[in-house]
Scaffold this active site. Structure first.
Site, mmCIF file in Angstrom:
data_model
loop_
_atom_site.group_PDB
_atom_site.id
_atom_site.type_symbol
_atom_site.label_atom_id
_atom_site.label_comp_id
_atom_site.label_asym_id
_atom_site.label_seq_id
_atom_site.Cartn_x
_atom_site.Cartn_y
_atom_site.Cartn_z
ATOM 1 N N ARG A 29 118.881 58.130 25.100
ATOM 2 C CA ARG A 29 118.385 56.762 25.289
ATOM 3 C C ARG A 29 118.882 56.185 26.609
ATOM 4 N NH1 ARG A 29 120.597 54.455 19.978
ATOM 5 N NH2 ARG A 29 119.968 52.401 20.721
ATOM 6 N N ARG B 162 109.809 48.006 28.896
ATOM 7 C CA ARG B 162 110.752 49.096 29.123
ATOM 8 C C ARG B 162 110.245 50.073 30.176
ATOM 9 N NH1 ARG B 162 113.458 48.903 23.927
ATOM 10 N NH2 ARG B 162 115.219 50.316 23.847
ATOM 11 N N LYS C 167 121.645 43.180 23.694
ATOM 12 C CA LYS C 167 120.414 42.376 23.742
ATOM 13 C C LYS C 167 120.102 41.723 22.393
ATOM 14 C CE LYS C 167 117.605 45.653 25.094
ATOM 15 N NZ LYS C 167 118.501 46.807 25.254
ATOM 16 N N ARG D 117 128.396 51.336 16.104
ATOM 17 C CA ARG D 117 127.639 50.171 15.638
ATOM 18 C C ARG D 117 127.193 50.343 14.190
ATOM 19 N NH1 ARG D 117 122.471 48.059 18.992
ATOM 20 N NH2 ARG D 117 121.556 50.057 18.420
ATOM 21 N N ARG E 245 122.151 52.972 12.272
ATOM 22 C CA ARG E 245 120.789 53.300 12.668
ATOM 23 C C ARG E 245 120.655 54.798 12.927
ATOM 24 N NH1 ARG E 245 118.621 49.324 17.322
ATOM 25 N NH2 ARG E 245 118.120 51.320 18.275
HETATM 26 P P1 ADP Z 1 118.011 49.926 21.861
HETATM 27 O O1 ADP Z 1 117.757 48.874 22.899
HETATM 28 O O2 ADP Z 1 119.360 49.778 21.245
HETATM 29 O O3 ADP Z 1 117.695 51.326 22.300
HETATM 30 P P2 ADP Z 1 115.640 49.129 20.337
HETATM 31 O O4 ADP Z 1 115.741 48.659 18.949
HETATM 32 O O5 ADP Z 1 115.193 48.169 21.375
HETATM 33 O O6 ADP Z 1 117.059 49.708 20.638
HETATM 34 O O7 ADP Z 1 114.673 50.410 20.408
HETATM 35 C C1 ADP Z 1 114.818 51.519 19.559
HETATM 36 C C2 ADP Z 1 113.752 52.569 19.895
HETATM 37 O O8 ADP Z 1 112.441 52.024 19.663
HETATM 38 C C3 ADP Z 1 113.715 53.042 21.345
HETATM 39 O O9 ADP Z 1 114.639 54.081 21.601
HETATM 40 C C4 ADP Z 1 112.255 53.498 21.474
HETATM 41 O O10 ADP Z 1 112.045 54.753 20.869
HETATM 42 C C5 ADP Z 1 111.507 52.481 20.643
HETATM 43 N N1 ADP Z 1 111.075 51.312 21.465
HETATM 44 C C6 ADP Z 1 111.490 50.025 21.339
HETATM 45 N N2 ADP Z 1 110.921 49.234 22.268
HETATM 46 C C7 ADP Z 1 110.121 50.045 23.019
HETATM 47 C C8 ADP Z 1 109.272 49.849 24.138
HETATM 48 N N3 ADP Z 1 109.128 48.634 24.704
HETATM 49 N N4 ADP Z 1 108.609 50.926 24.641
HETATM 50 C C9 ADP Z 1 108.734 52.134 24.104
HETATM 51 N N5 ADP Z 1 109.522 52.403 23.049
HETATM 52 C C10 ADP Z 1 110.213 51.379 22.502
#
Ligand code: ADP
Ligand code: ZN
Length: 209
Positions: A165, A88, A13, A127, A154
């Site tokens: 996740r 999400r 994404k 990654r 990360r």
């Molecule tokens: P990825 O899609 O690779 O898991 P992100 O950078 O989108 O990584 O998200 C990293 C973390 O940030 C998630 O595992 C969660 O803990 C938090 N997070 C991000 N976006 C949301 C969201 N919309 N709702 C709840 N938690 C979120």
């Protein structure tokens, strides 16, 4: 053009969001990036979010919804936006729809990047990201191929957190694919190909600019 990007963690994404931002000149709203910046800055919000993120759990809806509402009220999003990592949960999706209603805007496409979960653990565990420019690479990159910066991993890209996740994705986020299909906004893209090929496929559907 207002786009929601859906897909499991590691589906690509972030990479596609950057390409779309550049091609369509729209704002990039990544809740993950916003949250990581808050953690780094040590704000109260960041301190609350960090525990959830390190465990691979979702940050509470109320927190994330507040962040996105605020961001959507900033002027640069009027030219269009791409939401990356939000919504999400069903609650977030409903909140987004009603906030956009209030603003007199709407989503044009919900682009779901589909990747086999088997591939994802491997992808995320290897990654690496550039500290200087945010380029997303992998453990084969000794330094950033774009700017020469230092690459880092990360905190949540370790195999145990990645598995959690993915579980959270399947339980809470994957159902949104049906939500957007029902709203007739869904575009499904095969994410199991090179980033450029994925981008071509997206553009073929939403139109070039
Ligand atoms: P990825 O899609 O690779 O898991 P992100 O950078 O989108 O990584 O998200 C990293 C973390 O940030 C998630 O595992 C969660 O803990 C938090 N997070 C991000 N976006 C949301 C969201 N919309 N709702 C709840 N938690 C979120
Ligand atoms: Zn770089």
């Amino acid at each position: 053009m207002n786009i929601v990007l859906l897909g499991a963690p590691g589906a690509g994404k972030g990479t596609q969001a950057e390409k779309l931002v550049e091609a369509y000149d729209i704002a990039h709203i990544s809740t993950g990036d916003i949250l990581r910046a808050s953690v780094k800055a040590g704000t109260p919000l960041g301190m609350e979010a960090k525990g959830y993120m390190d465990a691979g759990e979702l940050v509470p809806d109320s927190v994330v919804i507040g962040l996105v509402k605020e961001r959507l009220n900033e002027e640069d999003t009027e030219k269009g936006f791409i939401l990356d990592g939000f919504p999400r949960t069903a609650t977030q999706a409903v909140a987004l729809t009603s906030e956009l209603d209030e603003l007199g805007r709407n989503i044009d496409y919900a682009v779901a990047v589909i990747v086999d979960p088997e591939i994802i653990v491997e992808r995320l565990s290897s990654r690496r990201i550039c500290k200087a420019c945010g380029y997303i690479g992998n453990k084969g990159d000794a330094s950033c191929p774009v700017c020469g910066g230092v690459m880092y991993q990360r905190d949540d890209d370790n195999p145990a957190t990645v598995r959690n996740r993915l579980d959270v994705y399947v339980k809470s986020t994957a159902p949104l694919i049906d939500y957007y299909r029902g709203a007739d906004l869904l575009v499904e893209i095969n994410g199991d190909q090179s980033p450029d090929a994925v981008f071509e496929e997206i553009q073929a559907v939403i139109g070039k600019r």
